[in-house]
Design a protein around this motif. Structure first.
Motif, PDB file in Angstrom:
ATOM      1  N   VAL A 177       7.386  -2.962   2.429  1.00  0.00           N
ATOM      2  CA  VAL A 177       7.622  -4.375   2.719  1.00  0.00           C
ATOM      3  C   VAL A 177       8.404  -4.575   4.008  1.00  0.00           C
ATOM      4  CG1 VAL A 177       7.473  -5.045   0.293  1.00  0.00           C
ATOM      5  CG2 VAL A 177       9.695  -4.389   1.268  1.00  0.00           C
ATOM      6  N   ASP A 178       8.910  -3.490   4.599  1.00  0.00           N
ATOM      7  CA  ASP A 178       9.653  -3.596   5.856  1.00  0.00           C
ATOM      8  C   ASP A 178       8.753  -3.536   7.080  1.00  0.00           C
ATOM      9  OD1 ASP A 178       9.158  -0.904   5.013  1.00  0.00           O
ATOM     10  OD2 ASP A 178      10.425  -0.215   6.661  1.00  0.00           O
ATOM     11  N   LEU A 179       7.477  -3.263   6.894  1.00  0.00           N
ATOM     12  CA  LEU A 179       6.558  -3.087   8.013  1.00  0.00           C
ATOM     13  C   LEU A 179       5.629  -4.285   8.170  1.00  0.00           C
ATOM     14  CD1 LEU A 179       5.517   0.650   7.541  1.00  0.00           C
ATOM     15  CD2 LEU A 179       7.285  -0.292   9.051  1.00  0.00           C
ATOM     16  N   PRO A 180       5.149  -4.538   9.389  1.00  0.00           N
ATOM     17  CA  PRO A 180       4.187  -5.627   9.596  1.00  0.00           C
ATOM     18  C   PRO A 180       2.951  -5.435   8.716  1.00  0.00           C
ATOM     19  CG  PRO A 180       4.992  -4.799  11.701  1.00  0.00           C
ATOM     20  CD  PRO A 180       5.504  -3.863  10.652  1.00  0.00           C
ATOM     21  N   GLY A 181       2.548  -6.502   8.072  1.00  0.00           N
ATOM     22  CA  GLY A 181       1.397  -6.429   7.198  1.00  0.00           C
ATOM     23  C   GLY A 181       1.689  -5.880   5.812  1.00  0.00           C
ATOM     24  N   LYS A 182       2.894  -5.361   5.616  1.00  0.00           N
ATOM     25  CA  LYS A 182       3.310  -4.798   4.321  1.00  0.00           C
ATOM     26  C   LYS A 182       2.227  -3.894   3.720  1.00  0.00           C
ATOM     27  CE  LYS A 182       6.320  -8.752   3.428  1.00  0.00           C
ATOM     28  NZ  LYS A 182       6.687  -9.871   2.525  1.00  0.00           N
ATOM     29  N   PRO A 183       1.930  -2.790   4.400  1.00  0.00           N
ATOM     30  CA  PRO A 183       0.818  -1.932   3.961  1.00  0.00           C
ATOM     31  C   PRO A 183       1.075  -1.287   2.597  1.00  0.00           C
ATOM     32  CG  PRO A 183       2.125  -0.827   5.633  1.00  0.00           C
ATOM     33  CD  PRO A 183       2.626  -2.234   5.570  1.00  0.00           C
ATOM     34  N   GLU A 184      -0.016  -1.064   1.866  1.00  0.00           N
ATOM     35  CA  GLU A 184       0.039  -0.454   0.545  1.00  0.00           C
ATOM     36  C   GLU A 184      -0.688   0.890   0.558  1.00  0.00           C
ATOM     37  OE1 GLU A 184      -1.609  -3.141  -2.295  1.00  0.00           O
ATOM     38  OE2 GLU A 184       0.000  -4.627  -2.064  1.00  0.00           O
ATOM     39  N   ILE A 185      -0.216   1.805  -0.281  1.00  0.00           N
ATOM     40  CA  ILE A 185      -0.855   3.108  -0.408  1.00  0.00           C
ATOM     41  C   ILE A 185      -0.706   3.599  -1.833  1.00  0.00           C
ATOM     42  CG2 ILE A 185       1.211   4.384   0.321  1.00  0.00           C
ATOM     43  CD1 ILE A 185      -0.718   6.370   1.713  1.00  0.00           C
ATOM     44  N   LYS A 186      -1.766   4.191  -2.355  1.00  0.00           N
ATOM     45  CA  LYS A 186      -1.724   4.708  -3.722  1.00  0.00           C
ATOM     46  C   LYS A 186      -1.025   6.061  -3.760  1.00  0.00           C
ATOM     47  CE  LYS A 186      -5.267   2.535  -6.498  1.00  0.00           C
ATOM     48  NZ  LYS A 186      -6.333   2.792  -7.522  1.00  0.00           N
ATOM     49  N   ALA A 187      -0.330   6.297  -4.858  1.00  0.00           N
ATOM     50  CA  ALA A 187       0.307   7.599  -5.088  1.00  0.00           C
ATOM     51  C   ALA A 187      -0.766   8.547  -5.612  1.00  0.00           C
ATOM     52  CB  ALA A 187       1.456   7.472  -6.071  1.00  0.00           C
ATOM     53  N   GLU A 188      -1.536   9.105  -4.684  1.00  0.00           N
ATOM     54  CA  GLU A 188      -2.624  10.019  -5.012  1.00  0.00           C
ATOM     55  C   GLU A 188      -2.518  11.251  -4.131  1.00  0.00           C
ATOM     56  OE1 GLU A 188      -6.209   7.769  -4.508  1.00  0.00           O
ATOM     57  OE2 GLU A 188      -5.994   6.749  -6.455  1.00  0.00           O
ATOM     58  N   VAL A 189      -3.004  12.370  -4.641  1.00  0.00           N
ATOM     59  CA  VAL A 189      -2.824  13.646  -3.945  1.00  0.00           C
ATOM     60  C   VAL A 189      -3.505  13.659  -2.578  1.00  0.00           C
ATOM     61  CG1 VAL A 189      -4.835  14.813  -4.964  1.00  0.00           C
ATOM     62  CG2 VAL A 189      -2.791  16.141  -4.319  1.00  0.00           C
ATOM     63  N   ASP A 190      -4.577  12.910  -2.424  1.00  0.00           N
ATOM     64  CA  ASP A 190      -5.264  12.877  -1.131  1.00  0.00           C
ATOM     65  C   ASP A 190      -4.452  12.149  -0.067  1.00  0.00           C
ATOM     66  OD1 ASP A 190      -7.395  14.306  -2.146  1.00  0.00           O
ATOM     67  OD2 ASP A 190      -8.561  12.521  -2.634  1.00  0.00           O
ATOM     68  N   ARG A 225      10.426  20.207   1.751  1.00  0.00           N
ATOM     69  CA  ARG A 225      11.642  19.835   1.024  1.00  0.00           C
ATOM     70  C   ARG A 225      11.468  18.620   0.135  1.00  0.00           C
ATOM     71  NH1 ARG A 225      15.945  23.636   1.119  1.00  0.00           N
ATOM     72  NH2 ARG A 225      15.526  24.956   2.920  1.00  0.00           N
ATOM     73  N   SER A 226      10.317  17.981   0.170  1.00  0.00           N
ATOM     74  CA  SER A 226      10.008  16.851  -0.711  1.00  0.00           C
ATOM     75  C   SER A 226       8.520  16.577  -0.572  1.00  0.00           C
ATOM     76  CB  SER A 226      10.824  15.600  -0.318  1.00  0.00           C
ATOM     77  OG  SER A 226      10.411  15.110   0.938  1.00  0.00           O
ATOM     78  N   THR A 227       8.045  15.617  -1.350  1.00  0.00           N
ATOM     79  CA  THR A 227       6.636  15.227  -1.258  1.00  0.00           C
ATOM     80  C   THR A 227       6.547  13.864  -0.589  1.00  0.00           C
ATOM     81  OG1 THR A 227       6.072  16.504  -3.226  1.00  0.00           O
ATOM     82  CG2 THR A 227       4.539  14.771  -2.569  1.00  0.00           C
ATOM     83  N   THR A 228       5.700  13.786   0.431  1.00  0.00           N
ATOM     84  CA  THR A 228       5.562  12.582   1.239  1.00  0.00           C
ATOM     85  C   THR A 228       4.118  12.116   1.232  1.00  0.00           C
ATOM     86  OG1 THR A 228       7.370  13.247   2.711  1.00  0.00           O
ATOM     87  CG2 THR A 228       5.831  11.599   3.554  1.00  0.00           C
ATOM     88  N   ILE A 229       3.908  10.823   0.952  1.00  0.00           N
ATOM     89  CA  ILE A 229       2.584  10.238   1.085  1.00  0.00           C
ATOM     90  C   ILE A 229       2.593   9.310   2.292  1.00  0.00           C
ATOM     91  CG2 ILE A 229       2.041  10.429  -1.359  1.00  0.00           C
ATOM     92  CD1 ILE A 229       2.674   7.444  -1.652  1.00  0.00           C
TER      93      ILE A 229
END
Length: 280
Positions: free
Chosen positions: A46-59, A66-70
């Motif tokens: 919600v902090d970015l222009p357009g408030k982009p969405e992304i699914k929590a999926e392995v692809d 050191r962590s998992t990043t999507i």
């Protein structure tokens, strides 16, 4: 795993949490909102222009250091594994997670705070059934002396061997048949950890900038600084991470055997399982 319910689930009401990112050190707020069946887990920047969405999926995984990043080429959401582990443990299939920075807050370094917030909001059972897949073959990944294997099994089981020559923690083994209660009582409270001799190097690389004794177990040369919640809290946290990383694919039944595995190998196994389930 996705809890004991045969139906898909979401939250009854929205919840919010303010905290700090473990690696970025940034202040961050997340708000979790209910979604209808078959929506999945969706992050929204919600902090970015357009408030982009992304699914929590392995692809959609773009990094496992050191962590998992999507994310995408334009934006990222890092350290998703503890929150995803809590969602998996509570049986949440559908949720919108609004976040105003690039890293999920670390809370106390475990999944306990997230899990308590989810239960406080209440779990809403939806009309649609949850499909839980069955593993009928052996699937494995390996890199050097680290490996992960999943075997056919009637429920969701993990057997993890943590190997360390460090005198303060040594080798640890954890084995659990994981359901909602086991996750809540035996795994969710287990915190992330770090070795004191690595901290300076990590911070020089822009990592662990938000780490403290309030959100991580600190391991010195010959002692653990914090009071442990379990004698084998280290290996239990590794299983917590595994539960989070494997939530990036649909729920399945199987016995996972892990030795020295971390986020990179967890994600590789998740991709192999997904390929086995859907590409045959």
């Amino acid at each position: 795993m996705r809890s004991n319910s045969e139906k898909q689930q979401t939250l009854k009401e929205s919840i919010s949490y303010d905290g700090v990112g473990l690696h970025t050190g940034q202040n961050v707020k997340i708000t979790c909102k209910p979604l209808p069946a078959d929506s999945g887990i969706i992050f929204k920047r919600v902090d970015l222009p357009g408030k982009p969405e992304i699914k929590a999926e392995v692809d959609n995984v773009v990094a496992t250091n050191r962590s998992t990043t999507i994310g995408t080429d334009e934006y990222r959401i890092s350290t998703v594994e503890h929150l995803l582990s809590a969602l998996n443990g509570a049986g949440i299939d559908n949720l919108l997670i609004e976040i105003n920075a690039e890293e999920v807050p670390v809370t106390d370094g475990s999944a306990k705070v997230f899990l308590e917030l989810l239960y406080e909001a209440g779990i809403e059972e939806l009309d649609s059934k949850r499909k839980v897949y069955k593993i009928d073959e052996i699937i494995w990944v390996r890199e050097g002396d680290a490996y992960l294997v999943v075997l056919p099994f009637v429920s969701f089981k993990t057997s993890y061997t943590f190997v360390s020559e460090h005198s303060a923690i040594g080798n640890q083994f954890g084995e659990f048949i994981i359901n909602e209660e086991v996750f809540r009582d035996e795994l969710a409270p287990c915190r992330t950890f770090g070795f004191a001799q690595e901290i300076e190097d990590l911070q020089a690389r822009g990592l662990a900038l938000g780490g403290s004794l309030e959100n991580a177990i600190l391991i010195e040369e010959d002692e653990v600084i914090n009071d442990l919640r379990f004698p084998d809290e280290i290996v239990r946290h590794k299983i917590l991470d595994l539960v989070g990383d494997l939530s990036l694919i649909p729920p399945f039944k199987g016995h996972i055997i892990a030795v020295r595995s971390g986020h990179k190998l967890n994600v590789k196994l998740a991709k192999n399982i997904k390929s086995y389930l859907f590409d045959q």
